[in-house]
Design an enzyme around this catalytic site. Structure first.
Site, PDB file in Angstrom:
ATOM      1  CG  HIS A 231      16.527  84.697 -11.838  1.00  0.00           C
ATOM      2  ND1 HIS A 231      15.428  84.726 -11.015  1.00  0.00           N
ATOM      3  CD2 HIS A 231      16.283  83.697 -12.732  1.00  0.00           C
ATOM      4  CE1 HIS A 231      14.575  83.776 -11.371  1.00  0.00           C
ATOM      5  NE2 HIS A 231      15.063  83.149 -12.421  1.00  0.00           N
TER       6      HIS A 231
ATOM      7  CG  ASP B 213      12.508  82.371 -25.399  1.00  0.00           C
ATOM      8  OD1 ASP B 213      13.211  83.093 -24.661  1.00  0.00           O
ATOM      9  OD2 ASP B 213      11.430  81.871 -25.027  1.00  0.00           O
TER      10      ASP B 213
ATOM     11  N   GLY C 206      14.394  79.061 -23.351  1.00  0.00           N
ATOM     12  CA  GLY C 206      12.964  79.380 -23.534  1.00  0.00           C
ATOM     13  C   GLY C 206      12.016  78.373 -22.918  1.00  0.00           C
TER      14      GLY C 206
ATOM     15  CG  PHE D 274      22.084  79.811 -22.518  1.00  0.00           C
ATOM     16  CD1 PHE D 274      22.962  79.567 -21.475  1.00  0.00           C
ATOM     17  CD2 PHE D 274      20.723  79.799 -22.258  1.00  0.00           C
ATOM     18  CE1 PHE D 274      22.490  79.299 -20.197  1.00  0.00           C
ATOM     19  CE2 PHE D 274      20.236  79.521 -20.972  1.00  0.00           C
ATOM     20  CZ  PHE D 274      21.131  79.265 -19.947  1.00  0.00           C
TER      21      PHE D 274
HETATM   22  C1  LIG Z   1      14.235  79.496 -15.011  1.00  0.00           C
HETATM   23  S1  LIG Z   1      13.984  78.607 -16.493  1.00  0.00           S
HETATM   24  C2  LIG Z   1      13.209  79.857 -17.528  1.00  0.00           C
HETATM   25  C3  LIG Z   1      12.374  79.254 -18.625  1.00  0.00           C
HETATM   26  C4  LIG Z   1      11.555  80.256 -19.416  1.00  0.00           C
HETATM   27  N1  LIG Z   1      12.401  81.245 -20.076  1.00  0.00           N
HETATM   28  C5  LIG Z   1      10.550  80.919 -18.505  1.00  0.00           C
HETATM   29  O1  LIG Z   1      10.703  82.090 -18.189  1.00  0.00           O
HETATM   30  O2  LIG Z   1       9.593  80.252 -18.081  1.00  0.00           O
HETATM   31  C6  LIG Z   1      15.643  78.556 -17.160  1.00  0.00           C
HETATM   32  C7  LIG Z   1      15.747  77.735 -18.430  1.00  0.00           C
HETATM   33  O3  LIG Z   1      17.125  77.713 -18.819  1.00  0.00           O
HETATM   34  C8  LIG Z   1      17.388  76.428 -19.357  1.00  0.00           C
HETATM   35  N2  LIG Z   1      18.837  76.192 -19.333  1.00  0.00           N
HETATM   36  C9  LIG Z   1      19.621  75.886 -18.274  1.00  0.00           C
HETATM   37  N3  LIG Z   1      20.901  75.766 -18.648  1.00  0.00           N
HETATM   38  C10 LIG Z   1      20.930  75.979 -19.990  1.00  0.00           C
HETATM   39  C11 LIG Z   1      21.973  76.005 -20.955  1.00  0.00           C
HETATM   40  N4  LIG Z   1      23.248  75.792 -20.611  1.00  0.00           N
HETATM   41  N5  LIG Z   1      21.656  76.293 -22.234  1.00  0.00           N
HETATM   42  C12 LIG Z   1      20.360  76.523 -22.595  1.00  0.00           C
HETATM   43  N6  LIG Z   1      19.317  76.518 -21.717  1.00  0.00           N
HETATM   44  C13 LIG Z   1      19.617  76.250 -20.430  1.00  0.00           C
HETATM   45  C14 LIG Z   1      16.593  75.505 -18.483  1.00  0.00           C
HETATM   46  O4  LIG Z   1      16.391  74.244 -19.071  1.00  0.00           O
HETATM   47  C15 LIG Z   1      15.304  76.293 -18.285  1.00  0.00           C
HETATM   48  O5  LIG Z   1      14.350  75.998 -19.267  1.00  0.00           O
END
Ligand SMILES: C[S@@+](CC[C@H](N)C(=O)[O-])C[C@H]1O[C@@H](n2cnc3c(N)ncnc32)[C@H](O)[C@@H]1O
Length: 340
Positions: A244, A174, A177, A227
C-alpha cells in the site's frame, strides 16, 4: 445525526483549529504532565514550557471538546480521549502527532492535498526534497518512525502468527519487515523456522538487535537491501503493509521480483487491510495518506489480484485474521507452472 451536532462537526472541520490544538497538546505532552501531578496552572505551563495565559485558553478549548476534564476550576484531568495522548499509549498517537518529530513532515504533506489534486503527484517528496523513506533515512526522524511501526506491528503480529499455517521448518523472507516484530514472533512460535528480514539499514539494525536479544542465532538473517533488487531465496515471502506504500507500477515491480525467485511451491503473502472490507473512516484516511506521503494507495482484493497477475502470480487463497489484516496468498501463475 441531529442538526446541532452536524453543525458543530462541520464547524470543527472547516476551522482547522482542532487539529492544531491537538497537535500542540501532544507536542507539549500535556496529558503526561497532568498525570504526573502537574494538573493546574502555572505548574502545567512551566512543565510544558508554555505561556500560562495562552495555555489556559487552549485548555478551555480542549475541555469544552472533552479532550481534557476540569473537575474543579483550574484543575485538569484526563478523559478517555486524552488517555490516548499519553506517551506510553499503545497507539503511539502522541509521537505520530509530535510536531518536533515525524508528525510535522506528515502534516506538511497533508496540507498540500489541493496541490496534489491539481498535479496528481504526491507532495511529500517535493516538499522534503526526496521520497519518504529516503528522507527518513537522511533525517533524525528515521529511527522513531521504525519504532512507531514496530509498536504497530506488536498489535497484529501474534494474531498473524496464529492465523496462517506457516511452514514449521521452512524459510520465511519478510520483505520490508521493519524492526522484525513478525519474524521474531514466528521464530518463537516455530523453533525450526528460519527467517530473513530484508529492509533498509535503520530498520535492519533494530531487527538485528531484537533477534540478538531473543537469541535466535543463525536462524535469523538480516539483509540491508532493497526489494526492488534481486531477492534471496526462500519458501514464503511476506509483504506486510508494504504494497500500500507503492503506486501500481512499483507494486508490480516488487511482486515481479518475488515471482522471479519463486519456485513452484513458493508462496508470496500480501498482508494488507482491504479497502472495501475495513473501517471506512480509517481506510479512506489511510488511502489519502498513502498517496500524499508515498504515492501509494489502499486496494481491494480485485486490485491486488490484478497487480499480482501482471507480475505472473495467481491468487490461491485468502486467510482472515482477528485484526482487519487479510493474508492474500499468491503462487506462480498456472502459465509459469506449466512452463508456458
Ligand atoms: C509500512 S512499513 C511496514 C513494516 C512492517 N512490515 C510492518 O507491517 O510493521 C514499510 C517498510 O518497508 C521498508 N522499505 C521501504 N522501502 C524499501 C525498499 N526499497 N526495500 C526494502 N524495504 C523497504 C521500510 O523501511 C518499512 O520498514
Amino acid at each position: 445525526m441531529n442538526d446541532d451536532l452536524a453543525a458543530h462537526q462541520f464547524a470543527e472541520a472547516v476551522s482547522g483549529l482542532a487539529p492544531v490544538a491537538l497537535r500542540s497538546a501532544a507536542t507539549l505532552r500535556l496529558a503526561d504532565h497532568i498525570i504526573a501531578g502537574h494538573d493546574r496552572l502555572p505548574a502545567l505551563a512551566e512543565q510544558a514550557g508554555a505561556d500560562p495565559d495562552l495555555l489556559e485558553r487552549l485548555m478551555r478549548f480542549l475541555v469544552c471538546r472533552q479532550v481534557f476534564d476540569e473537575p474543579r476550576p483550574g484543575v485538569y484531568g484526563l478523559t478517555s480521549l486524552s488517555v490516548a495522548l499519553l506517551d506510553g499509549h499503545p497507539s503511539r498517537l502522541r509521537s505520530w502527532l509530535d510536531q518536533s518529530g515525524i508528525g510535522a513532515h506528515l502534516d506538511a504533506a497533508t496540507t498540500n492535498l489541493l496541490q496534489a489534486l491539481h498535479t496528481g503527484r504526491p507532495p511529500y517528496p517535493e516538499l522534503h526534497g526526496r521520497p519518504f523513506y529516503e528522507h527518513l533515512a537522511s533525517h533524525a526522524a528515521g529511527t522513531p518512525f521504525d519504532g512507531l511501526r514496530g509498536a504497530h506491528a506488536e498489535s497484529f503480529a501474534a494474531e498473524l502468527v496464529k492465523s496462517y499455517p506457516w511452514p514449521a521448518d521452512g524459510h520465511v523472507v519478510d520483505l520490508g519487515g521493519g524492526t522484525g516484530v513478525l519474524v521474531d514472533a514466528l521464530m518463537r512460535a516455530y523453533p525450526r523456522l528460519r527467517a530473513t528480514l530484508l529492509d533498509l539499514p535503520d530498520a535492519v539494525r533494530l531487527a538485528t538487535e531484537r533477534s540478538t536479544a531473543a537469541d535466535h542465532g543463525d536462524r535469523f538473517t538480516a539483509m540491508a537491501a532493497s526489494f526492488f533488487e534481486p531477492l534471496p531465496s526462500g519458501d514464503v515471502y511476506t509483504l506486510v503493509n508494504v504494497l500500500h506504500n507503492w503506486n501500481d507500477d512499483d507494486a508490480v515491480r516488487i511482486l515481479r521480483n518475488c515471482a522471479r525467485v519463486a519456485a513452484q511451491d513458493t508462496f508470496v503473502l500480501v498482508v494488507e487491510r482491504l479497502l472495501d472490507e475495513s473501517d471506512p473512516y480509517a481506510m479512506t484516511a489511510m488511502d489519502l495518506g498513502m498517496f500524499l506521503f508515498l504515492g501509494g494507495r489502499e486496494r481491494t482484493l480485485g486490485q491486488y489480484q490484478q497487480l499480482a497477475s501482471v507480475a505472473g502470480l495467481a491468487h490461491v487463497g485468502t486467510t482472515e485474521t482477528p485484526t482487519e489484516l487479510r493474508v492474500l496468498t499468491f503462487a506462480l501463475a498456472r502459465a509459469r507452472l506449466s512452463g508456458a
